[in-house]
Scaffold this active site. Structure first.
Site, PDB file in Angstrom:
ATOM      1  NE  ARG A 125     -72.804 -48.413-104.380  1.00 48.53           N
ATOM      2  CZ  ARG A 125     -73.586 -47.925-103.603  1.00 48.53           C
ATOM      3  NH1 ARG A 125     -74.695 -48.079-104.099  1.00 48.53           N
ATOM      4  NH2 ARG A 125     -72.852 -47.047-103.245  1.00 48.53           N
ATOM      5  CE  LYS A 147     -63.307 -49.878-125.873  1.00 42.56           C
ATOM      6  NZ  LYS A 147     -62.525 -49.685-126.587  1.00 42.56           N
ATOM      7  CD  GLU A 189     -64.039 -43.897-135.583  1.00 41.85           C
ATOM      8  OE1 GLU A 189     -63.275 -45.239-135.816  1.00 41.85           O
ATOM      9  OE2 GLU A 189     -63.834 -43.592-134.586  1.00 41.85           O
ATOM     10  CE  LYS A 231     -67.913 -50.772-131.131  1.00 43.74           C
ATOM     11  NZ  LYS A 231     -67.421 -49.023-130.723  1.00 43.74           N
ATOM     12  CD  GLU A 241     -59.950 -52.354-126.547  1.00 49.45           C
ATOM     13  OE1 GLU A 241     -60.875 -51.783-126.842  1.00 49.45           O
ATOM     14  OE2 GLU A 241     -58.224 -51.700-126.468  1.00 49.45           O
ATOM     15  NE  ARG A 245     -65.286 -52.513-128.360  1.00 56.53           N
ATOM     16  CZ  ARG A 245     -66.243 -52.123-127.324  1.00 56.53           C
ATOM     17  NH1 ARG A 245     -66.976 -52.760-126.397  1.00 56.53           N
ATOM     18  NH2 ARG A 245     -67.197 -51.001-127.612  1.00 56.53           N
ATOM     19  CG  ASN A 249     -59.461 -48.728-130.110  1.00 60.71           C
ATOM     20  OD1 ASN A 249     -59.430 -48.236-130.699  1.00 60.71           O
ATOM     21  ND2 ASN A 249     -58.280 -49.452-129.250  1.00 60.71           N
ATOM     22  CG  HIS A 252     -58.965 -45.438-133.224  1.00 58.36           C
ATOM     23  ND1 HIS A 252     -59.421 -45.876-133.966  1.00 58.36           N
ATOM     24  CD2 HIS A 252     -60.387 -44.933-132.033  1.00 58.36           C
ATOM     25  CE1 HIS A 252     -60.612 -45.587-134.696  1.00 58.36           C
ATOM     26  NE2 HIS A 252     -61.123 -44.844-133.168  1.00 58.36           N
ATOM     27  CG  HIS A 256     -56.139 -41.545-128.897  1.00 57.27           C
ATOM     28  ND1 HIS A 256     -56.814 -42.840-127.989  1.00 57.27           N
ATOM     29  CD2 HIS A 256     -57.700 -41.942-129.591  1.00 57.27           C
ATOM     30  CE1 HIS A 256     -58.298 -43.464-128.398  1.00 57.27           C
ATOM     31  NE2 HIS A 256     -58.915 -42.194-129.795  1.00 57.27           N
ATOM     32  CG  HIS A 269     -62.370 -39.546-133.007  1.00 61.83           C
ATOM     33  ND1 HIS A 269     -61.666 -40.043-131.894  1.00 61.83           N
ATOM     34  CD2 HIS A 269     -62.818 -40.784-133.088  1.00 61.83           C
ATOM     35  CE1 HIS A 269     -61.065 -40.830-131.432  1.00 61.83           C
ATOM     36  NE2 HIS A 269     -62.264 -41.554-132.109  1.00 61.83           N
TER      37      HIS A 269
HETATM   38  P1  NAD Z   1     -69.834 -34.853-131.618  1.00 58.28           P
HETATM   39  O1  NAD Z   1     -70.374 -35.516-130.571  1.00 58.28           O
HETATM   40  O2  NAD Z   1     -68.490 -33.918-131.590  1.00 58.28           O
HETATM   41  O3  NAD Z   1     -70.237 -34.439-132.730  1.00 58.28           O
HETATM   42  C1  NAD Z   1     -69.940 -33.881-134.085  1.00 58.28           C
HETATM   43  C2  NAD Z   1     -69.694 -31.988-133.614  1.00 58.28           C
HETATM   44  O4  NAD Z   1     -71.651 -32.300-134.507  1.00 58.28           O
HETATM   45  C3  NAD Z   1     -71.005 -31.355-132.838  1.00 58.28           C
HETATM   46  O5  NAD Z   1     -70.481 -30.353-132.209  1.00 58.28           O
HETATM   47  C4  NAD Z   1     -72.525 -31.592-132.447  1.00 58.28           C
HETATM   48  O6  NAD Z   1     -73.014 -31.387-132.147  1.00 58.28           O
HETATM   49  C5  NAD Z   1     -72.695 -31.824-133.602  1.00 58.28           C
HETATM   50  N1  NAD Z   1     -74.353 -32.632-134.651  1.00 58.28           N
HETATM   51  C6  NAD Z   1     -73.745 -33.972-134.451  1.00 58.28           C
HETATM   52  N2  NAD Z   1     -75.509 -34.829-134.435  1.00 58.28           N
HETATM   53  C7  NAD Z   1     -75.437 -32.881-135.457  1.00 58.28           C
HETATM   54  C8  NAD Z   1     -76.861 -33.420-136.374  1.00 58.28           C
HETATM   55  N3  NAD Z   1     -77.357 -34.228-136.649  1.00 58.28           N
HETATM   56  N4  NAD Z   1     -76.714 -32.075-137.085  1.00 58.28           N
HETATM   57  C9  NAD Z   1     -76.022 -31.439-136.818  1.00 58.28           C
HETATM   58  N5  NAD Z   1     -75.185 -31.197-136.123  1.00 58.28           N
HETATM   59  C10 NAD Z   1     -74.646 -32.555-135.220  1.00 58.28           C
HETATM   60  O7  NAD Z   1     -68.330 -36.090-132.269  1.00 58.28           O
HETATM   61  P2  NAD Z   1     -68.932 -37.236-132.455  1.00 58.28           P
HETATM   62  O8  NAD Z   1     -67.512 -36.852-134.472  1.00 58.28           O
HETATM   63  O9  NAD Z   1     -69.933 -37.590-133.705  1.00 58.28           O
HETATM   64  O10 NAD Z   1     -67.775 -38.018-131.757  1.00 58.28           O
HETATM   65  C11 NAD Z   1     -66.298 -37.955-131.146  1.00 58.28           C
HETATM   66  C12 NAD Z   1     -66.485 -38.394-129.971  1.00 58.28           C
HETATM   67  O11 NAD Z   1     -66.665 -40.059-129.938  1.00 58.28           O
HETATM   68  C13 NAD Z   1     -65.077 -38.268-129.489  1.00 58.28           C
HETATM   69  O12 NAD Z   1     -65.358 -37.575-128.393  1.00 58.28           O
HETATM   70  C14 NAD Z   1     -64.299 -39.620-129.346  1.00 58.28           C
HETATM   71  O13 NAD Z   1     -63.592 -40.221-128.371  1.00 58.28           O
HETATM   72  C15 NAD Z   1     -65.935 -40.880-129.165  1.00 58.28           C
HETATM   73  N6  NAD Z   1     -65.459 -42.219-129.790  1.00 58.28           N
HETATM   74  C16 NAD Z   1     -66.140 -42.976-128.910  1.00 58.28           C
HETATM   75  C17 NAD Z   1     -66.333 -44.498-129.268  1.00 58.28           C
HETATM   76  C18 NAD Z   1     -66.914 -45.741-128.250  1.00 58.28           C
HETATM   77  O14 NAD Z   1     -66.496 -46.112-128.374  1.00 58.28           O
HETATM   78  N7  NAD Z   1     -67.675 -44.935-127.183  1.00 58.28           N
HETATM   79  C19 NAD Z   1     -65.998 -44.525-130.556  1.00 58.28           C
HETATM   80  C20 NAD Z   1     -65.315 -43.734-131.317  1.00 58.28           C
HETATM   81  C21 NAD Z   1     -65.514 -42.369-131.004  1.00 58.28           C
HETATM   82  N1  GLY Z   2     -64.200 -47.224-131.100  1.00 61.66           N
HETATM   83  C1  GLY Z   2     -62.849 -48.667-130.989  1.00 61.66           C
HETATM   84  C2  GLY Z   2     -64.395 -49.625-129.857  1.00 61.66           C
HETATM   85  O1  GLY Z   2     -65.844 -49.078-129.547  1.00 61.66           O
HETATM   86  O2  GLY Z   2     -64.050 -50.444-128.972  1.00 61.66           O
END
Ligand code: NAD
Ligand code: GLY
Length: 369
Positions: A125, A147, A189, A231, A241, A245, A249, A252, A256, A269
Site C-alpha cells: 500500500r 502520475k 514535451e 510543471k 488534475e 493540470r 496534455n 495528447h 494517445h 510517445h
Molecule cells: P522510454 O522510457 O521507453 O525510453 C526511451 C528509450 O530510451 C528506451 O529504449 C530506453 O531504454 C532508452 N533509454 C533511456 N535512457 C537512456 C539513456 N540515457 N541512454 C540510452 N538509452 C536510453 O520512453 P520515454 O520517452 O522516456 O517515456 C515515454 C513514457 O513516458 C510513455 O509511456 C508515456 O506514457 C510516459 N509519460 C508519462 C508522463 C507522466 O506524467 N507520468 C508524462 C509523459 C510521458
Molecule cells: N504529462 C502530463 C501530466 O503530468 O499531467
C-alpha cells in the site's frame, strides 16, 4: 561534455513536497540527496538498455545509504508497460521479503518511471520511491508530478495512481547516450510548455532547438529547469488534475489515439505528442481560437525537432472515425464527449469540446496519404 552546476526546483505539495535536482554527474552523487539515516533496503528498477549503462554506477553510489541494494532489470519498451512486467517488480520485492521501508529507484525513461511509481504506490500500500530519469522526456515531464501507470490494450496509461516520488534526480550526463530519435521525442514535451504557458520560452526553444539536438549540456540544462519549473507550478496548483493540470496534455488526446491505433511502441510517445500538437493547434485555428500563422510556426518548430507532423493512418476504411472512437476513451472525455486541450497563441491553453465534423476535417487534412 560541459559540467553544469547543480540546480534545484521545488515542487510544493504540502507534506508531499519534494526537490528536483538537475546537473552533471548526479548518479554518482545521489547519496548527497538522501537524508534517511536508517539505511532501508533499496531496489533499483531499470531495463535491459539503461541497466548496462548506469545501474552499476547507481548501485555503487547507493551502497553507503542502504543496508542492501538490489536491481531488477525489465524488458525495454512501451510494449512492456504491462501487468506482466509490473509483476516482475513485485516478484523481486516479495522474493526478498522486502519491507515497507524499502526504497525503489526508477532508473530509466518514462516507461520505467511510470511503472516503478505504480509499483511503489501499490507495494504494501505504498513504499517510497526516487525518480532517476535518463531520457529528456522523463527529465522534463514524466518524472515530475506523480502520475504513474501501465497501459491496457484498450487504452494508454489507463491503470495507475497519483503517487509522488520522494525526489527527482536529473543527471544531464545520461542524455549523452540517448539515441537521436529519443532526443527528438523528448523535445516534443519541451516544445509543449511554450504554447500552453510561456511564449518567451517558445522563442528560446526556436533559437536553441539545434543546440539541444547537438546535446549541448548548457541548453539542455536550461530546458530541463524551465520545463520542471512550469510543471511544478501547474502540479502545485492542481495535483490530481481537477482542472488546470489538463493543459499539460496539449496534443495528447490525438497522441494517445495514435499510439493505441498503431499499437503501443510503433510510434514513440513523444513523436505522437509532436504530431498531436499540430492537430490540436489546427483544431484550435479552425475554432477561431488562434491564428493559423502561430500554428504554422509551431509546426515548423516541431518538424525542426525531428518529429512527424502528419498523422498516421490507423484505419483503412474509416480513419477519422477510428481516431474519434479511440479519443472517446480519453481520460478527459466526459459522457462520451471528447475534450481537447486547445491554445490561444498568447501562451494559454484550455479544455474544450469540438464538433465531430470539424475534428474529422482536421484529421483528414493532416493524415499521411
Ligand atoms: P522510454 O522510457 O521507453 O525510453 C526511451 C528509450 O530510451 C528506451 O529504449 C530506453 O531504454 C532508452 N533509454 C533511456 N535512457 C537512456 C539513456 N540515457 N541512454 C540510452 N538509452 C536510453 O520512453 P520515454 O520517452 O522516456 O517515456 C515515454 C513514457 O513516458 C510513455 O509511456 C508515456 O506514457 C510516459 N509519460 C508519462 C508522463 C507522466 O506524467 N507520468 C508524462 C509523459 C510521458
Ligand atoms: N504529462 C502530463 C501530466 O503530468 O499531467
Amino acid at each position: 561534455m560541459q559540467t553544469i552546476p547543480t540546480q534545484h526546483v521545488a515542487i510544493a505539495l504540502g507534506e508531499r513536497s519534494y526537490d528536483i535536482a538537475i546537473g552533471s554527474g548526479l548518479i554518482s552523487q545521489v547519496d548527497s540527496f538522501l537524508h534517511d539515516t536508517s539505511r532501508p533496503d533499496a531496489l533499483i528498477v531499470t531495463n535491459t538498455r539503461v541497466g548496462p549503462l548506469y545501474a552499476a554506477q547507481l548501485q555503487a553510489a547507493l551502497a553507503p545509504c542502504h543496508r542492501e541494494v538490489h536491481t531488477v532489470v525489465l524488458p525495454d519498451g512501451e510494449a512492456f508497460k504491462t501487468w506482466e512486467t509490473l509483476n516482475q517488480i513485485f516478484d523481486a520485492l516479495l522474493g526478498r521479503h522486502s519491507d515497507r521501508k524499502t526504497v525503489l529507484y526508477a532508473l530509466g525513461g518514462g516507461v520505467i518511471g511510470d511503472m516503478t511509481g505504480f509499483a511503489a504506490a501499490s507495494y504494501m500500500r505504498g513504499v517510497p520511491f526516487v525518480q532517476m530519469p535518463t531520457t529528456l522526456l522523463a527529465q522534463v515531464d514524466s518524472s515530475v508530478g506523480g502520475k504513474t501507470a501501465i497501459n491496457h490494450p484498450l487504452g494508454k496509461n489507463m491503470i495507475g495512481a497519483f503517487y509522488q516520488p520522494q525526489r527527482v534526480v536529473c543527471d544531464l550526463d545520461t542524455l549523452q547516450t540517448l539515441p537521436r530519435r529519443e532526443l527528438s521525442a523528448g523535445l516534443a514535451e519541451v516544445i509543449k510548455y511554450g504554447p500552453i504557458a510561456d511564449l518567451e520560452f517558445l522563442t528560446w526553444i526556436d533559437q536553441h532547438v539545434d543546440a539541444m539536438l547537438a546535446l549541448d549540456t548548457q541548453a539542455l540544462a536550461h530546458a530541463v529547469k524551465r520545463c520542471c519549473e512550469i510543471k511544478a507550478s501547474v502540479v502545485g496548483q492542481d495535483e490530481r488534475e481537477t482542472g488546470l493540470r489538463a493543459i499539460l496534455n496539449f496534443g495528447h488526446t490525438f497522441a494517445h489515439a495514435i499510439e493505441a491505433g498503431l499499437g503501443f511502441g510503433e510510434w514513440l510517445h513523444g513523436e505522437a505528442v509532436g504530431c498531436g500538437m499540430v492537430l490540436a493547434g489546427r483544431l484550435s485555428a479552425r475554432l477561431g481560437l488562434v491564428d493559423a500563422a502561430f500554428v504554422d510556426r509551431l509546426e515548423r518548430l516541431i518538424e525542426r525537432a525531428g518529429l512527424p507532423v502528419k498523422a498516421p493512418k490507423i484505419d483503412a476504411t474509416d480513419n477519422a472515425g477510428r481516431y474519434l472512437h479511440l479519443m472517446r476513451g480519453d481520460k478527459k472525455a466526459q459522457g462520451g464527449d471528447i475534450r481537447f486541450v486547445l491554445i490561444d497563441g498568447q501562451g494559454q491553453a484550455f479544455v474544450r469540446g469540438a464538433p465531430d465534423a470539424l475534428v474529422r476535417e482536421v484529421i483528414d487534412a493532416h493524415t499521411s496519404p
